[in-house]
Design a protein around this motif. Structure first.
Motif, PDB file in Angstrom:
ATOM      1  N   ASP A  85       0.814  -1.211   0.000  1.00 55.54           N
ATOM      2  CA  ASP A  85       0.000   0.000   0.000  1.00 55.54           C
ATOM      3  C   ASP A  85       0.850   1.265   0.000  1.00 55.54           C
ATOM      4  N   GLY A  86       0.619   2.112  -1.004  1.00 57.47           N
ATOM      5  CA  GLY A  86       1.241   3.421  -1.063  1.00 57.47           C
ATOM      6  C   GLY A  86       2.683   3.445  -1.513  1.00 57.47           C
ATOM      7  N   VAL A  87       3.200   2.317  -2.013  1.00 62.95           N
ATOM      8  CA  VAL A  87       4.602   2.255  -2.415  1.00 62.95           C
ATOM      9  C   VAL A  87       4.759   2.741  -3.855  1.00 62.95           C
ATOM     10  N   VAL A  88       5.752   3.600  -4.082  1.00 64.77           N
ATOM     11  CA  VAL A  88       6.122   4.019  -5.429  1.00 64.77           C
ATOM     12  C   VAL A  88       6.939   2.889  -6.056  1.00 64.77           C
ATOM     13  N   PRO A  89       6.653   2.510  -7.321  1.00 61.21           N
ATOM     14  CA  PRO A  89       7.333   1.348  -7.912  1.00 61.21           C
ATOM     15  C   PRO A  89       8.849   1.344  -7.762  1.00 61.21           C
ATOM     16  N   THR A  90       9.492   2.494  -7.946  1.00 62.32           N
ATOM     17  CA  THR A  90      10.955   2.503  -7.893  1.00 62.32           C
ATOM     18  C   THR A  90      11.503   2.456  -6.469  1.00 62.32           C
ATOM     19  N   GLU A  91      10.657   2.579  -5.454  1.00 62.95           N
ATOM     20  CA  GLU A  91      11.147   2.539  -4.078  1.00 62.95           C
ATOM     21  C   GLU A  91      11.729   1.184  -3.722  1.00 62.95           C
ATOM     22  N   ARG A  92      11.278   0.130  -4.355  1.00 65.50           N
ATOM     23  CA  ARG A  92      11.763  -1.207  -4.044  1.00 65.50           C
ATOM     24  C   ARG A  92      12.944  -1.610  -4.934  1.00 65.50           C
ATOM     25  N   ASP A  93      13.360  -0.714  -5.815  1.00 65.41           N
ATOM     26  CA  ASP A  93      14.488  -1.001  -6.704  1.00 65.41           C
ATOM     27  C   ASP A  93      15.150   0.326  -7.051  1.00 65.41           C
TER      28      ASP A  93
END
Length: 253
Positions: A119-127
């Motif tokens: 929830d609420g995560v920007v796609p590039t935040e995890r990479d």
């Protein structure tokens, strides 16, 4: 002669509507072979075409979610299985939530080689390196090139057959760079919706293990990121097995 199906036979013959959702970076052709196999097994299949946005759009997620939901036939008694690949995976809980809101019976959500909804995560935040890669690729019109142009000759390893490669990559279109900057909601799903994860090769093994920890039924197949195009029979069989496992877990205890 038995008068009722055993639970095992009932699972194997249970009719479902399979919603095969491609990555928003590709198109419905990625799921064509798997859809044909499922149809031969007596299943109904829908392959939604991605709804494209432009750099002028403030919201790149809602039009896509509504486009997937709008491709589903009117509510029937047939349970739905929503399957998403790659970039569609973080958005898939939104699709399921929208279908439930519209009155559909969603039996399961299955993610294939993509990130879990958070929830609420920007796609590039995890990479984090991905942001730099995308910034280097972005064009003056604020679009990114079609997905396959990001990877050069690696695409031939993913899709060694010329015909399949042309069919799939012809659907890849430029997408706005801003698509990757928008936070994606991940609503909580009803407990009745089973969850499955299919890993293709080793790229998403850590995500598969995280899914397992979150209660997903999981499977892994040897292959590359687009293995559903290369070997649709094995992928269809794995999806059927995952769906039956989630059904058994949810309904049969």
């Amino acid at each position: 002669m038995p008068t009722a199906l055993t639970p095992e036979v009932a699972l194997a013959t249970r009719p479902r509507l399979w919603v095969l959702v491609p990555s928003f970076l590709l198109g419905a052709e990625t799921w064509r072979g798997v859809g044909e196999v499922l149809h031969l097994l007596g299943q109904d299949v829908v392959r939604p075409k991605p709804v494209r946005t432009t750099p002028r759009h403030a919201d790149h997620v809602s039009p896509w979610v509504n486009g997937v939901a709008d491709a589903i036939p009117p509510v029937t008694s047939t349970p739905i299985v929503v399957v998403g690949h790659s970039g569609s995976c973080p958005r898939l809980a939104l699709v399921v939530d929208e279908l439930v809101e519209r009155g559909h019976d969603v039996e399961a959500m299955i993610l294939v080689n993509g990130r879990l909804p958070e929830d609420g995560v920007v796609p590039t935040e995890r990479d984090f390196p991905m942001s730099d890669t995308l910034d280097a690729l972005v064009r003056p019109d604020d679009y990114l090139p079609p997905w396959h142009r990001w990877w050069g000759p690696m695409i031939v390893d993913m899709l060694p057959g010329d015909d399949a490669r042309h069919r799939v990559l012809d659907e890849a279109k430029p997408v706005p760079r801003a698509v990757f900057d928008q936070p994606i909601p991940a609503p909580a799903l009803p407990e009745s919706v089973g969850k499955g994860y299919l890993a293709l090769g080793d790229l998403y093994l850590p995500t598969m293990e995280a899914a397992r920890s979150d209660g997903f039924q999981v499977r892994r197949l040897d292959g590359e990121h687009l293995h559903m195009v290369v070997d649709p029979v094995s992928v269809a069989a794995a999806l059927m097995g995952l769906c039956d496992a989630t059904y058994a877990c949810q309904r049969l205890g």
